[in-house]
Design an enzyme around this catalytic site. Structure first.
Site: not given
Ligand code: DQA
Length: 378
Positions: A10-11, A18, A23, A74, A77, A98, A100, A107
């Site tokens: 998501p996102n 964003r 990011y 990835n 959240a 995994e 990020h 953070r």
């Molecule tokens: C993320 C870190 C997560 O905490 C966050 O919710 C994301 C992106 C990252 O790529 O740093 O959506 O996975």
């Protein structure tokens, strides 16, 4: 290991707009193109998928059983709470890394917890979109030789990737660098460990505590000493044929741990410094690693943590460096080799073309020269 599925949750479709301060500016389309290119360089076919819906992600992971040998994920959240995605990854039994983009360890506290990471070979964070490239490298090394996760001590940082050779095989311990910072871990050095495993060694790629989590001097060194002692008496490896390989600040730790082992009567057969941070007095004065040395020492005297000031190591040394290293200048290695020799150590040197990471790439001639030297000593 050929086909890799890269899944974004998501996102992550909003990448580029964003929170660019967190990011970056790379869009999802750019990222997906980059991961395909990086895959091609490593001989991997990369397929990509993004969704904002947990169920779709779960179903895509299920479908990977038919078409993928490995997964990079990835989860956005969902990382922090999706048991269903974690169960899907566990169920398909496909090697997974995994990623990020941001430094989730530094953070909000709730981002530090991942329900996904216990199911993954590695968790890579805080390296920007380059983290996906490191993830692909880690999967490629798994394709060369399968690893097993082991705990070598009581703390969560006391983790290592183990590959067991045949009875009586020589043992190689790999210590990663990264200026003692939390976002760098053992995946960085694992490709050359997998290569030595392929050559018949028992290998252990170790993590250790990092700055901010107890890794300040001398915490990180204690962990590496512990790992070395722990590994020597296990896995049917030959305790008299041991090589300790460190990259960057991992070389500082490898040299000091080997020195300690030598003083207790059990020197390794060889210590290999790859682009090593061998002189902490000079590193502190030069501000190497953007202030990393000061944070690591936390007020301690740099000379007490500096291999160049604690010679001899009293074990044979192979000091290798890349001529165009702009992270740890070549002069650190060349000077260290001279001083170690003057102090009575047996020293071989190897200067190669390339940058700070060249010696970690098993496909390059530089690493092959190191591997052949290791073979000669063991
Ligand atoms: C993320 C870190 C997560 O905490 C966050 O919710 C994301 C992106 C990252 O790529 O740093 O959506 O996975």
């Amino acid at each position: 290991m050929r086909r890799v599925l890269v899944v974004n949750g998501p996102n992550l479709d909003l990448l580029g707009t964003r929170r660019p301060d967190v990011y970056g500016l790379v869009t999802l389309a750019d990222l997906e193109r980059l991961v395909r290119e990086w895959g091609t360089e490593l001989g991997l076919d990369v397929e990509t998928f993004q969704s904002n819906h947990e169920g779709e992600l779960v179903e895509r992971v299920h479908a990977a059983r038919e078409g993928a040998d490995a997964i990079v994920v990835n989860p956005g959240a969902l990382t922090h709470y999706s048991r269903s995605l974690a169960d899907a990854i566990e169920a398909v039994e496909i090697p997974t890394v995994e990623v990020h983009i941001s430094n989730v360890a530094e953070r909000e506290p709730w981002r530090r917890h991942s329900v996904i990471s216990p199911l993954c070979l590695a968790t890579i964070f805080g390296r920007g979109v380059d983290g996906y490239r490191w993830a692909l490298r880690r999967l490629a090394s798994e394709g060369v030789a399968t690893s097993r996760l082991v705990g070598y001590g009581p703390l969560t940082a006391h983790r290592a990737d183990l590959r067991v050779g045949s009875e009586g095989a020589p043992l190689a311990i790999f210590v990663p660098g990264g200026f003692w910072r939390i976002q760098w871990d053992r995946d960085t050095i694992d490709p050359i460990a997998a290569d030595l495993a392929r050559r018949g060694f028992t290998t252990l790629t170790v993590s250790y505590r990092r700055v901010g989590s107890g890794g300040e001097w001398p915490g990180a060194l204690h962990d590496v000493c512990y790992a070395l002692d722990w590994a020597r008496s296990r896995f049917g490896a030959d305790p008299r044929r041991v090589v300790v390989v460190g990259h960057s600040v991992g070389a500082q730790l490898a040299l000091l741990a080997s020195r300690r082992a030598a003083r207790s009567g059990a020197p390794p057969s060889l210590v290999v410094s790859l682009a090593g941070v061998t002189d902490l007095v000079a590193a502190a004065a030069d501000g190497l690693g953007d202030g990393a040395v000061t944070a690591f020492l936390a007020g301690a005297d740099p000379a007490l943590a500096s291999p160049a000031h604690l010679l001899p190591v009293a074990a044979p040394l192979l000091v290798a460096w890349s001529a165009d290293d702009d992270v740890v200048p070549a002069s650190f290695s060349a000077r260290f080799a001279e001083h170690a020799e003057a102090a009575g150590d047996r020293v071989e040197t190897l200067s190669v073309e390339g940058d700070h990471f060249t010696l970690l790439d098993p496909r390059r001639r530089a690493w092959r020269a190191v591997a052949e030297a290791i073979d000669r000593y063991l």
